[in-house]
Write a protein that holds these residues in place. Sequence first.
Motif, short mmCIF file in Angstrom:
data_model
loop_
_atom_site.label_atom_id
_atom_site.label_comp_id
_atom_site.label_asym_id
_atom_site.label_seq_id
_atom_site.Cartn_x
_atom_site.Cartn_y
_atom_site.Cartn_z
N LYS A 23 12.40 -41.19 20.11
CA LYS A 23 13.61 -40.78 19.40
C LYS A 23 13.71 -41.45 18.04
N GLN A 24 13.34 -42.72 18.00
CA GLN A 24 13.37 -43.45 16.74
C GLN A 24 12.36 -42.87 15.75
N LYS A 35 22.71 -41.87 15.16
CA LYS A 35 23.98 -42.12 15.87
C LYS A 35 23.83 -41.89 17.37
N ALA A 36 23.03 -40.87 17.72
CA ALA A 36 22.78 -40.60 19.14
C ALA A 36 22.03 -41.76 19.79
N ILE A 37 21.06 -42.30 19.07
CA ILE A 37 20.29 -43.44 19.59
C ILE A 37 21.21 -44.64 19.79
N ILE A 38 22.08 -44.90 18.81
CA ILE A 38 22.98 -46.05 18.89
C ILE A 38 23.95 -45.89 20.05
N SER A 95 17.30 -51.63 15.05
CA SER A 95 16.47 -50.84 14.13
C SER A 95 17.15 -49.53 13.76
N ALA A 96 17.84 -48.93 14.74
CA ALA A 96 18.53 -47.66 14.47
C ALA A 96 19.67 -47.88 13.48
N TYR A 97 20.38 -49.00 13.61
CA TYR A 97 21.45 -49.31 12.67
C TYR A 97 20.90 -49.45 11.25
N GLN A 153 28.51 -51.44 4.99
CA GLN A 153 29.33 -51.75 6.17
C GLN A 153 28.48 -51.81 7.43
N ILE A 154 27.51 -50.90 7.53
CA ILE A 154 26.63 -50.89 8.70
C ILE A 154 25.79 -52.16 8.75
#
Length: 480
Positions: free
Chosen positions: A152-153, A173-176, A184-186, A204-205
């Motif tokens: 997915k990543q 966002k789905a991964i998070i 890593s997704a963030y 912000q993220i």
Amino acid sequence: MNKRFKTKRSTTKVIPFIQSGDYYFTKGLRAYRRRELYKAKKYLERAVHLEGNEAMFACQLAVVLSELGEYQASNEWLLKIVTELDSDMNECFYFLANNYAHLGLFREAMNYAEKYLEREPDGSFVEEVEDLIDLLSIEQEALDDQEDLIMKQEKARTLLEKGEFLAAIDALKAIIGEYPEFWSAYNNLALAYFYMGDTEQAQQILQEVLEKNPGNLHALCNRLVFSHYLRAEEDVADLAEQLACVHPFLTEHRYKLGATFALIGRFDLAFKWLRHLYKIGFDGDYSFYYWLSYSAYYTGHEQLAKTAWGKAMEQSSEKFGQEPWAVSSKLMRWLTSTDIAEVLYGLYMMSKSLTADELIGYQRVKSELPTQVQAFADYIFYSDKEVPSFVSDGYAVMDELWQRNLLADEQLHITWFRVFLHASTTELHFVNHCAWAAATEYVWRQMQGQSVTQKMMAQKYDISSATVQKYVKKVRQWLS
């Protein structure tokens, strides 16, 4: 009474005491057995210096270096043994496997462990190698358990690279949502927002990541890159100073740190990590050799720069002719051009290819530039003069083109400055950066006879087709 003394002729022979490699090897072994490792290293280095073709001397030195934690130097000797001195000294493969495991290079460790078993199925180190393979397999199983996450990543990363930012954001966002601590997704989500121009959301993220996972290296590196592109020089200096003190254990983190320093022009810090990876046999991609070449060249290591550039070109030749030693001559060619658009492009390239300190050396060039580009030059050279907003916006439009077309023909980028020069006489703002960039690229590619649609550009720059159509009319007007 005078006495005459006869001088006796000496019959003693002076025999020079020349120690052999065997002498120092024996002393090195004794020191090693007493666990006096630094003494052992000193004696064994002397032994291999005297008898460089003796594989046993080199192997014992490699063992001592490994125990001292000097895995990189140990590997250099072990590889020299199996490739030059004695290809049948199979125990070297076991030592190599151990060293690479300590360096965190598990794939290389597994390769050498399996090679040892192939060559020595009944060897002295079979049990140790089998134990090592079991440990490496546990690491591999842990990775296999995350296969779904990795897939997915990878899909999200591909979308990001293709410039499909909205789709990438949805995927990330789905991964998070499924893996709320997969940082890593963030970090990739922050990149996606930054590429779209939403720098506030991107920051912000990163702040959220650093609050929940303090010291996250990728987040810190991304923050440094964002500050660099946003021209927040104080933040760049502070973050670079902080990261200069970081000494990562993982190879991936060392690469990230080196590439980040190279991207912001801190080639001294970049070279430290990228050369380290190169010397331990890191299997780098095109970007690794690209940044290694640039950091080597700008720190005075020209031969390594040329070697690394050759490896980069083996993997991708699209940047042929953009080697670091050609940058200075190209800059001067652009800056002295009679075409004002090329002069503007030269100034832009200065800001991308030179560090802040190096830019100081070009200050004299500013006084020799045409009047039409003085405001743009003030912006590039961080002048105290107030720069009109249309200048900074024009630079930002070029950034949009640059980020999405790093390997594009230079003429695409110069075309934007042709538009900028004409349009700035009446339109004193270019606030819709993506729209101007998308329209310029669309018109230029059509002029080159390429098959391109306004819808494609709209998706690439994440704007509507109607917006692209509106700005295409403006670009055509100024290019005509």
